[in-house]
Design an enzyme around this catalytic site. Sequence first.
Site, PDB file in Angstrom:
ATOM      1  N   ASP A 201      -0.648   7.161  -6.998  1.00  0.00           N
ATOM      2  CA  ASP A 201       0.684   6.698  -6.576  1.00  0.00           C
ATOM      3  C   ASP A 201       1.787   7.313  -7.444  1.00  0.00           C
ATOM      4  OD1 ASP A 201      -0.914   5.143  -5.003  1.00  0.00           O
ATOM      5  OD2 ASP A 201       0.007   3.236  -5.522  1.00  0.00           O
TER       6      ASP A 201
ATOM      7  N   GLY B 220       0.805  -1.226   0.000  1.00  0.00           N
ATOM      8  CA  GLY B 220       0.000   0.000   0.000  1.00  0.00           C
ATOM      9  C   GLY B 220       0.830   1.265   0.000  1.00  0.00           C
TER      10      GLY B 220
HETATM   11  C1  MEV Z   1      -3.584   2.254  -3.792  1.00  0.00           C
HETATM   12  O1  MEV Z   1      -2.478   2.828  -3.146  1.00  0.00           O
HETATM   13  C2  MEV Z   1      -4.725   3.226  -3.758  1.00  0.00           C
HETATM   14  C3  MEV Z   1      -6.013   2.716  -4.375  1.00  0.00           C
HETATM   15  O2  MEV Z   1      -6.968   3.766  -4.208  1.00  0.00           O
HETATM   16  C4  MEV Z   1      -5.862   2.367  -5.818  1.00  0.00           C
HETATM   17  C5  MEV Z   1      -5.566   3.570  -6.669  1.00  0.00           C
HETATM   18  O3  MEV Z   1      -5.865   4.713  -6.264  1.00  0.00           O
HETATM   19  O4  MEV Z   1      -5.050   3.367  -7.782  1.00  0.00           O
HETATM   20  C6  MEV Z   1      -6.522   1.520  -3.642  1.00  0.00           C
END
Ligand code: MEV
Length: 310
Positions: free
Chosen positions: A139, A92
């Site tokens: 990201d 994450g």
């Molecule tokens: C992943 O870090 C964040 C999500 O919202 C996916 C995205 O924004 O691409 C889960």
Amino acid sequence: MKCSIAPAKVILFGEHFVVKGKPALGLAVNVYAKVCVKEGSGRVYSRQLGEVSVRSPQRAIFDTALEEVSRFTGKRGSLDVYVDSDIPVAAGMGSSASIAVALVHALLVYYGVEFSKEDVRRLAHEAEKAVHYKPSGVDTTLSTYGGLLYYKQGEFRLLSDLKLPSDLSIVVVDTGVKRNTGIVVKEVLERYERCERVLKHVYEAAGEIVELAIEAIKNSDKKLLGELMLINHGLLWSISTSSRVCDEVVYTLLELGALGCKISGAGRGGVVIGLVERNTAESTLSRLVNMGLRAFLVEPDYAGVRTAGS
Ligand code: MEV
């Protein structure tokens, strides 16, 4: 040999909801992926994974980035790529995006063409699409530009005059549970389709959290910021992105005095972030580590992707 580093990120508020057009607030942090390129024979080495073979699924992001940069520059070389990343994988913190951003930057420097950060972001986003299902781009944007970012429907706003209250620290707990962002995002969207009548209100609330959190940061209202994190965690739970291990970390952080905490990123494992008073951060960290948890403190990175020494 040309090398670049790109920061990881934590999402403070709004992950997943961002995929359906709600805002998110993210922060680039001082954990880095470093990528070096030099003339070679098309091999990819990772200090953490060893050689990434042409048939492995991890290869897609490298091949796509190389292809995108070749199309952009009109140049094509036989190159070797070296990756050294301190960012927990599939946790994450945007490790694949940071690798893509650092790789694109290093390639553009290697080819000696003029480019902007926006070129880096766009090309890295194309590469990120090779490994993620419908990435929102949050990201790659954070890793490229650094800092605090408000992100909504493909529009990003760097909040350069906004800083987290200086007496706050962010503690990151890596649950060690790895999961595939693409699969989580897909299943969340499927639940949305089934339960739209209910979940549209949850998504609306998540959007309001982001707007209110920006006010709270402006006013250095730490208590409100912590509460908003907890509400955000609850909303993430309702769309199936928490898990027993994440919730246990949330309760542990609260027992240790965190002002608020939540999963950050795709969830179902990965990392949980907590807001803690700076003067208690070190003691909170050592208590977490003593419990056997993989925890660390992070600081904002305001610079984004940049050239690094080899
Ligand atoms: C992943 O870090 C964040 C999500 O919202 C996916 C995205 O924004 O691409 C889960």
